[in-house]
Scaffold this motif. Structure first.
Motif, PDB file in Angstrom:
ATOM      1  N   ARG A  20     -18.875  15.429  -2.831  1.00 26.27           N
ATOM      2  CA  ARG A  20     -19.018  14.342  -1.850  1.00 26.27           C
ATOM      3  C   ARG A  20     -17.810  14.298  -0.914  1.00 26.27           C
ATOM      4  O   ARG A  20     -17.953  14.176   0.295  1.00 26.27           O
ATOM      5  CB  ARG A  20     -19.178  13.008  -2.601  1.00 26.27           C
ATOM      6  N   THR A  39     -21.954  12.149   5.226  1.00 25.09           N
ATOM      7  CA  THR A  39     -22.595  11.092   4.439  1.00 25.09           C
ATOM      8  C   THR A  39     -24.105  11.273   4.442  1.00 25.09           C
ATOM      9  O   THR A  39     -24.760  11.164   3.406  1.00 25.09           O
ATOM     10  CB  THR A  39     -22.234   9.701   4.999  1.00 25.09           C
ATOM     11  N   ASN A  43     -26.304  12.072   1.019  1.00 25.77           N
ATOM     12  CA  ASN A  43     -27.320  11.092   0.638  1.00 25.77           C
ATOM     13  C   ASN A  43     -28.707  11.724   0.588  1.00 25.77           C
ATOM     14  O   ASN A  43     -29.516  11.410  -0.293  1.00 25.77           O
ATOM     15  CB  ASN A  43     -27.307   9.895   1.586  1.00 25.77           C
ATOM     16  N   SER A  47     -30.979  12.239  -2.768  1.00 23.62           N
ATOM     17  CA  SER A  47     -32.343  11.699  -2.825  1.00 23.62           C
ATOM     18  C   SER A  47     -33.319  12.750  -3.341  1.00 23.62           C
ATOM     19  O   SER A  47     -34.159  12.470  -4.204  1.00 23.62           O
ATOM     20  CB  SER A  47     -32.779  11.222  -1.437  1.00 23.62           C
ATOM     21  N   SER A  76     -24.323  10.404  -3.909  1.00 25.68           N
ATOM     22  CA  SER A  76     -24.829   9.523  -2.851  1.00 25.68           C
ATOM     23  C   SER A  76     -23.881   8.350  -2.647  1.00 25.68           C
ATOM     24  O   SER A  76     -23.131   7.990  -3.530  1.00 25.68           O
ATOM     25  CB  SER A  76     -26.231   9.022  -3.195  1.00 25.68           C
ATOM     26  N   THR A  77     -23.966   7.763  -1.476  1.00 23.97           N
ATOM     27  CA  THR A  77     -23.005   6.707  -1.176  1.00 23.97           C
ATOM     28  C   THR A  77     -23.569   5.680  -0.212  1.00 23.97           C
ATOM     29  O   THR A  77     -23.491   5.839   0.993  1.00 23.97           O
ATOM     30  CB  THR A  77     -21.683   7.315  -0.658  1.00 23.97           C
ATOM     31  N   TRP A  78     -24.175   4.655  -0.772  1.00 27.58           N
ATOM     32  CA  TRP A  78     -24.701   3.570   0.040  1.00 27.58           C
ATOM     33  C   TRP A  78     -23.564   2.793   0.706  1.00 27.58           C
ATOM     34  O   TRP A  78     -23.682   2.361   1.847  1.00 27.58           O
ATOM     35  CB  TRP A  78     -25.551   2.630  -0.818  1.00 27.58           C
ATOM     36  N   LEU A  81     -22.446   4.568   3.838  1.00 25.46           N
ATOM     37  CA  LEU A  81     -23.480   4.403   4.859  1.00 25.46           C
ATOM     38  C   LEU A  81     -23.364   3.017   5.492  1.00 25.46           C
ATOM     39  O   LEU A  81     -23.398   2.873   6.717  1.00 25.46           O
ATOM     40  CB  LEU A  81     -24.871   4.580   4.245  1.00 25.46           C
ATOM     41  N   SER A 104     -31.533   7.407   7.696  1.00 24.15           N
ATOM     42  CA  SER A 104     -31.053   7.539   6.323  1.00 24.15           C
ATOM     43  C   SER A 104     -32.071   7.010   5.322  1.00 24.15           C
ATOM     44  O   SER A 104     -32.365   7.665   4.318  1.00 24.15           O
ATOM     45  CB  SER A 104     -29.720   6.801   6.153  1.00 24.15           C
ATOM     46  N   GLY A 108     -34.331   9.596   3.294  1.00 27.17           N
ATOM     47  CA  GLY A 108     -34.032   9.488   1.869  1.00 27.17           C
ATOM     48  C   GLY A 108     -35.284   9.230   1.040  1.00 27.17           C
ATOM     49  O   GLY A 108     -35.487   9.856  -0.006  1.00 27.17           O
TER      50      GLY A 108
END
Length: 124
Positions: A20, A39, A43, A47, A76-78, A81, A104, A108
């Motif tokens: 990441r 990012t 992500n 997904s 993943s990184t909400w 985002l 996204s 996703g």
């Protein structure tokens, strides 16, 4: 979750976290190209992989801990985002903020669905 499952989860996260980080470094956005490609890429990969991992139906529960929770969770990184979208809004780039957020979420969901379809074909 049992003791060994925690270890697999931690291993998955330990592998994904540097992936990441380096994806973000390699795809660093600039003023000329503000889209946060790193990012977005991690992500989308998470997904797809999560969809596959959750359909694996293998008797070894540790694989779910390693891949689904550990690796995909750390990849993943909400929060990033959300932070990047907020930055676009603050910079009055609301169209880019909306496009990034919509792309996204839509991509996703489509990739998670595709991963589920792949997982069902292979392990169904």
């Amino acid at each position: 979750m049992t003791g060994p499952d925690w270890g697999w989860l931690a291993l998955g996260a330990a592998v994904a976290s540097p992936v990441r980080y380096w994806a973000g470094v390699l795809a660093k956005s600039s003023g000329a190209r503000p889209f946060p490609a790193g990012t977005f890429a991690v992500n989308m990969a998470a997904s797809l992989l999560l969809g596959i991992a959750l359909e694996m139906r293998l008797p070894q529960a540790w694989i779910q801990s390693l891949l689904a929770t550990g690796f995909c969770g750390a990849l993943s990184t909400w929060s990033t985002l959300a932070w990047e979208t907020t930055g676009f809004v603050r910079a009055r780039m609301t169209l880019l903020a909306a496009a990034y957020l919509a792309a996204s979420v839509a991509a996703g969901v489509l990739l998670a669905w595709a991963g589920t379809a792949v997982g069902r074909q292979v392990w169904g």
